[in-house]
Design an enzyme around this catalytic site. Structure first.
Site, PDB file in Angstrom:
ATOM      1  N   ASP A  72       0.826  -1.204   0.000  1.00 14.36           N
ATOM      2  CA  ASP A  72       0.000   0.000   0.000  1.00 14.36           C
ATOM      3  C   ASP A  72       0.869   1.267   0.000  1.00 14.36           C
ATOM      4  O   ASP A  72       1.971   1.284   0.552  1.00 14.36           O
ATOM      5  CB  ASP A  72      -0.867  -0.020   1.269  1.00 14.36           C
ATOM      6  CG  ASP A  72      -1.911   1.073   1.294  1.00 14.36           C
ATOM      7  OD1 ASP A  72      -2.793   1.046   0.434  1.00 14.36           O
ATOM      8  OD2 ASP A  72      -1.829   1.966   2.184  1.00 14.36           O
ATOM      9  N   GLU A  95       1.504  -0.418  -4.837  1.00 15.22           N
ATOM     10  CA  GLU A  95       0.461   0.518  -5.239  1.00 15.22           C
ATOM     11  C   GLU A  95       1.113   1.880  -5.446  1.00 15.22           C
ATOM     12  O   GLU A  95       1.478   2.560  -4.489  1.00 15.22           O
ATOM     13  CB  GLU A  95      -0.629   0.643  -4.168  1.00 15.22           C
ATOM     14  CG  GLU A  95      -1.751   1.559  -4.626  1.00 15.22           C
ATOM     15  CD  GLU A  95      -2.334   2.455  -3.546  1.00 15.22           C
ATOM     16  OE1 GLU A  95      -3.396   3.031  -3.781  1.00 15.22           O
ATOM     17  OE2 GLU A  95      -1.717   2.611  -2.470  1.00 15.22           O
TER      18      GLU A  95
HETATM   19  C1  ABC Z   1     -11.565   7.959   3.187  1.00 14.42           C
HETATM   20  C2  ABC Z   1     -13.036   7.994   2.850  1.00 14.42           C
HETATM   21  C3  ABC Z   1     -13.289   8.426   1.428  1.00 14.42           C
HETATM   22  C4  ABC Z   1     -12.653   9.753   1.219  1.00 14.42           C
HETATM   23  C5  ABC Z   1     -11.183   9.646   1.585  1.00 14.42           C
HETATM   24  C6  ABC Z   1     -10.472  10.983   1.442  1.00 14.42           C
HETATM   25  O1  ABC Z   1     -11.050   9.219   2.936  1.00 14.42           O
HETATM   26  O2  ABC Z   1     -13.545   6.688   3.041  1.00 14.42           O
HETATM   27  O3  ABC Z   1     -14.663   8.518   1.185  1.00 14.42           O
HETATM   28  O4  ABC Z   1     -12.797  10.099  -0.141  1.00 14.42           O
HETATM   29  C7  ABC Z   1      -8.137   3.950   3.125  1.00 14.42           C
HETATM   30  C8  ABC Z   1      -9.603   3.597   2.964  1.00 14.42           C
HETATM   31  C9  ABC Z   1     -10.372   4.755   2.363  1.00 14.42           C
HETATM   32  C10 ABC Z   1     -10.118   6.042   3.125  1.00 14.42           C
HETATM   33  C11 ABC Z   1      -8.593   6.276   3.182  1.00 14.42           C
HETATM   34  C12 ABC Z   1      -8.215   7.548   3.932  1.00 14.42           C
HETATM   35  O5  ABC Z   1      -7.984   5.166   3.830  1.00 14.42           O
HETATM   36  O6  ABC Z   1      -9.697   2.467   2.110  1.00 14.42           O
HETATM   37  O7  ABC Z   1     -11.749   4.439   2.369  1.00 14.42           O
HETATM   38  O8  ABC Z   1     -10.821   7.059   2.415  1.00 14.42           O
HETATM   39  O9  ABC Z   1      -8.539   7.460   5.267  1.00 14.42           O
HETATM   40  C13 ABC Z   1      -4.452   3.283  -0.667  1.00 14.42           C
HETATM   41  C14 ABC Z   1      -5.500   2.173  -0.539  1.00 14.42           C
HETATM   42  C15 ABC Z   1      -6.765   2.761   0.019  1.00 14.42           C
HETATM   43  C16 ABC Z   1      -6.500   3.204   1.458  1.00 14.42           C
HETATM   44  C17 ABC Z   1      -5.200   3.868   1.606  1.00 14.42           C
HETATM   45  C18 ABC Z   1      -4.828   4.369   2.936  1.00 14.42           C
HETATM   46  C19 ABC Z   1      -4.257   3.923   0.620  1.00 14.42           C
HETATM   47  O10 ABC Z   1      -5.653   1.530  -1.760  1.00 14.42           O
HETATM   48  O11 ABC Z   1      -7.877   1.879   0.005  1.00 14.42           O
HETATM   49  O12 ABC Z   1      -7.578   4.096   1.827  1.00 14.42           O
HETATM   50  O13 ABC Z   1      -4.033   3.311   3.496  1.00 14.42           O
HETATM   51  C20 ABC Z   1      -3.831   8.385  -2.536  1.00 14.42           C
HETATM   52  C21 ABC Z   1      -2.680   7.439  -2.182  1.00 14.42           C
HETATM   53  C22 ABC Z   1      -3.063   5.980  -2.380  1.00 14.42           C
HETATM   54  C23 ABC Z   1      -4.364   5.653  -1.611  1.00 14.42           C
HETATM   55  C24 ABC Z   1      -5.433   6.606  -2.135  1.00 14.42           C
HETATM   56  C25 ABC Z   1      -6.776   6.374  -1.428  1.00 14.42           C
HETATM   57  O14 ABC Z   1      -5.034   7.963  -1.892  1.00 14.42           O
HETATM   58  O15 ABC Z   1      -1.562   7.756  -2.989  1.00 14.42           O
HETATM   59  O16 ABC Z   1      -2.014   5.187  -1.881  1.00 14.42           O
HETATM   60  N1  ABC Z   1      -4.748   4.235  -1.757  1.00 14.42           N
HETATM   61  C26 ABC Z   1      -4.099  11.357  -6.925  1.00 14.42           C
HETATM   62  C27 ABC Z   1      -2.797  11.135  -6.209  1.00 14.42           C
HETATM   63  C28 ABC Z   1      -2.809   9.772  -5.529  1.00 14.42           C
HETATM   64  C29 ABC Z   1      -3.988   9.696  -4.570  1.00 14.42           C
HETATM   65  C30 ABC Z   1      -5.267   9.914  -5.384  1.00 14.42           C
HETATM   66  C31 ABC Z   1      -6.518   9.833  -4.514  1.00 14.42           C
HETATM   67  O17 ABC Z   1      -5.195  11.193  -6.029  1.00 14.42           O
HETATM   68  O18 ABC Z   1      -1.729  11.209  -7.119  1.00 14.42           O
HETATM   69  O19 ABC Z   1      -1.618   9.592  -4.797  1.00 14.42           O
HETATM   70  O20 ABC Z   1      -4.020   8.390  -3.956  1.00 14.42           O
HETATM   71  O21 ABC Z   1      -6.461  10.804  -3.544  1.00 14.42           O
HETATM   72  C32 ABC Z   1      -4.774  10.075 -12.049  1.00 14.42           C
HETATM   73  C33 ABC Z   1      -3.534  10.831 -11.622  1.00 14.42           C
HETATM   74  C34 ABC Z   1      -3.240  10.496 -10.167  1.00 14.42           C
HETATM   75  C35 ABC Z   1      -4.446  10.833  -9.311  1.00 14.42           C
HETATM   76  C36 ABC Z   1      -5.658  10.083  -9.843  1.00 14.42           C
HETATM   77  C37 ABC Z   1      -6.909  10.357  -9.003  1.00 14.42           C
HETATM   78  O22 ABC Z   1      -5.865  10.433 -11.202  1.00 14.42           O
HETATM   79  O23 ABC Z   1      -2.434  10.446 -12.432  1.00 14.42           O
HETATM   80  O24 ABC Z   1      -2.137  11.242  -9.718  1.00 14.42           O
HETATM   81  O25 ABC Z   1      -4.196  10.358  -7.964  1.00 14.42           O
HETATM   82  O26 ABC Z   1      -5.066  10.403 -13.373  1.00 14.42           O
END
Ligand code: ABC
Ligand code: CA
Length: 485
Positions: free
Chosen positions: A211, A235
């Site tokens: 992760d 990831e």
């Molecule tokens: C909670 C709520 C959600 C709310 C969120 C902000 O907070 O439930 O409703 O929207 C866990 C939970 C989630 C929880 C989060 C935060 O924790 O499952 O439900 O969301 O408390 C991993 C896992 C994921 C997990 C975590 C945390 C990490 O798969 O399930 O979430 O351990 C970032 C991280 C990535 C993470 C993701 C959720 O957030 O890098 O590791 N996933 C851009 C950024 C990314 C970023 C993404 C989303 O936005 O570059 O780094 O991910 O915020 C592309 C671009 C990308 C862009 C995407 C959206 O579009 O090239 O750069 O990503 O085109």
């Protein structure tokens, strides 16, 4: 198991809390509540036959360690991504014996266990939202770290273009901060290295999904990987191959996010979806990733993104998109519920309980579709000893809504036209794929087509369905696939 071992496999991803229950009851599960619904490791054991019957020989489960207890501003930690004590297990999912039983039940069936691991952060509810960091948390909960000096100074990531911010500031927000471990601190680093070594060995884990890997400096990863000693897939949530590429040196590979975005966009925008963008991304991955694209995890749905059917329900388009992970260079991953036609949108809607489907496989065309794709990939691996090390290539098409992917013995023909369209593909003899008058079988329908005397091929499909062609000869010794060939 090594990366090479994993290339032969296909992976079924579950959200542990949402896949299957350990006992006979069948509670409802309202995803909007963001609460535990009751799925656990014993539930997975009970339903391994369901997974294996669809053709999967590996599973990926949610993080296993103890998470923040009770509720938070984002609900309960049912998804497992909010570790609190990394030396205990999440008792909502079962006991150490249950996890060991899951591991051995899988191994008895010849299947692999992939566990999701979180190294970037741990989580505690803020004790007092008006106090100032570091006074905001009860650090004694955060085991084995226990003090504020194990963490980067609090700041929330605001600029994703600033890599220092991405690595050293925190995910989350003031309501629910994800405390960012100081992975520059050698005590923290050594703790994590020995933790992963023990976790893998205690539960006989075969592979890890890592992760938030882009939130830790790249040179943390090589020693992490060697302590793990098994396949590691990172990831790196990004649409950009060049950004993701360096992580394929420290860890075995990455989840194929860049191609995922191209595939999702190609199939959810009608015929204006750009199919050739898929070919571009794959070519970049093949050129830039260590080991090409052979070790990537290839997927079209997961727990962080809206399901395909939240955007597009045309079953022909859905089948085209679902075909993708099985016919390219990477290791196919199916997110639980896609085979049941689930339609949840963004997190948390995409984390539906699978038991509500009754695990029914009769009259489920997408179950049949996935079963066939798994069987075809296995047949391709056994027929062509270089299948797993031959790069997918693309035969250019005149229509922008079609794609022709060659990975012998596969020729996959995809279209985003939908069920009321017809599509055609032509493969010139100059592509050098076939000899004259060769019979090819579409394993999805068992229909046959024949190449012209010069080895060229013209194929059309009504109803916008995908085709996965294999030479009839490649199927002759297959047990089940189009067995009359
Ligand atoms: C909670 C709520 C959600 C709310 C969120 C902000 O907070 O439930 O409703 O929207 C866990 C939970 C989630 C929880 C989060 C935060 O924790 O499952 O439900 O969301 O408390 C991993 C896992 C994921 C997990 C975590 C945390 C990490 O798969 O399930 O979430 O351990 C970032 C991280 C990535 C993470 C993701 C959720 O957030 O890098 O590791 N996933 C851009 C950024 C990314 C970023 C993404 C989303 O936005 O570059 O780094 O991910 O915020 C592309 C671009 C990308 C862009 C995407 C959206 O579009 O090239 O750069 O990503 O085109
Ligand atoms: Ca970090």
């Amino acid at each position: 198991a090594s990366a090479d071992d994993w290339t032969k496999r296909s992976i079924y991803q579950v959200v542990t809390d949402r896949f299957a229950l350990g006992n006979g009851s069948s509670p409802s599960c309202d995803t909007t509540q963001k609460k535990y619904c009751g799925g656990n490791w014993q539930g997975i054991i009970n339903k391994l036959d369901y997974i294996q019957d669809i053709g999967f020989d590996a599973i990926w489960i949610s993080p296993v360690v103890e998470n923040v207890q009770g509720t938070t501003t984002e609900g309960e930690a049912y998804h497992g991504y909010w570790p609190q004590n990394i030396n205990s297990l999440n008792t909502n999912f079962g006991s150490a014996d249950d996890l060991k039983s899951l591991s051995s039940a899988l191994h008895d069936k010849g299947m692999y266990l992939m566990v999701d691991v979180v190294v970037n952060h741990v989580v505690a509810n803020p004790t007092n939202t008006s106090s100032v960091w570091p006074e905001t948390f009860d650090y004694s909960l955060l085991q084995p770290f226990g003090a504020s000096n194990s963490f980067h100074t609090q700041c929330f990531i605001s600029d994703y273009n600033n890599q220092t911010d991405v690595e050293q500031c925190w995910l989350g927000d003031s309501g629910l901060p994800l405390l960012d471990l100081d992975t520059e601190n050698s005590t923290v680093v050594d703790t994590m290295y020995s933790w992963i070594k023990n976790l893998v060995s205690d539960y006989s884990i075969d592979g890890l999904r890592v992760d938030t890997a882009k939130h830790i400096r790249q040179d943390f990863w090589p020693d992490f990987a060697s302590n793990a000693g098994v396949y590691t897939v990172a990831e790196i949530l990004i649409g950009n191959v060049t950004y993701a590429a360096p992580y394929t040196k420290g860890l075995d590979s990455v989840l194929d996010y860049p191609t995922y975005y191209a595939v999702y966009n190609a199939f959810t925008n009608g015929t204006s979806g750009n199919m050739s963008a898929i070919a571009d991304l794959v070519t970049q991955s093949q050129n830039q990733y260590n080991h090409g694209a052979f070790y990537v995890g290839s997927f079209v749905e997961n727990q962080d993104n809206p399901r395909i059917q939240s955007t597009v329900t045309d079953q022909s388009i859905v089948k085209n998109a679902m075909t993708w992970p099985f016919i390219n260079d990477g290791i196919p991953i199916l997110y639980y519920g896609q085979e049941q036609g689930y339609q949840g949108g963004n997190d948390p809607a995409n984390r539906e309980a699978l038991w509500l489907s009754g695990f029914n496989t009769d009259d489920k065309p997408l179950v049949t579709h996935v079963k066939t794709l798994n069987a075809a990939r296995k047949q391709a691996i056994s027929y062509n000893s270089s299948f797993l090390t031959t790069k997918a290539s693309f035969v250019s098409q005149s229509s922008t809504s079609t794609l022709a992917v060659s990975k012998p013995p596969f020729l996959a023909l995809l279209t985003n036209g939908g069920s009321s369209s017809s599509a055609s593909w032509s493969i010139p003899s100059s592509a050098g794929l076939y000899s004259g008058s060769e019979t090819l079988v579409d394993v999805l329908t068992c229909d046959t087509v024949t190449t012209s005397s010069d080895g060229s091929l013209s194929v059309s499909a009504s109803s916008g369905l995908p085709k996965v062609l294999m030479p009839a000869e490649a199927l002759s010794k297959s047990g089940s696939l189009c067995s009359s060939q």
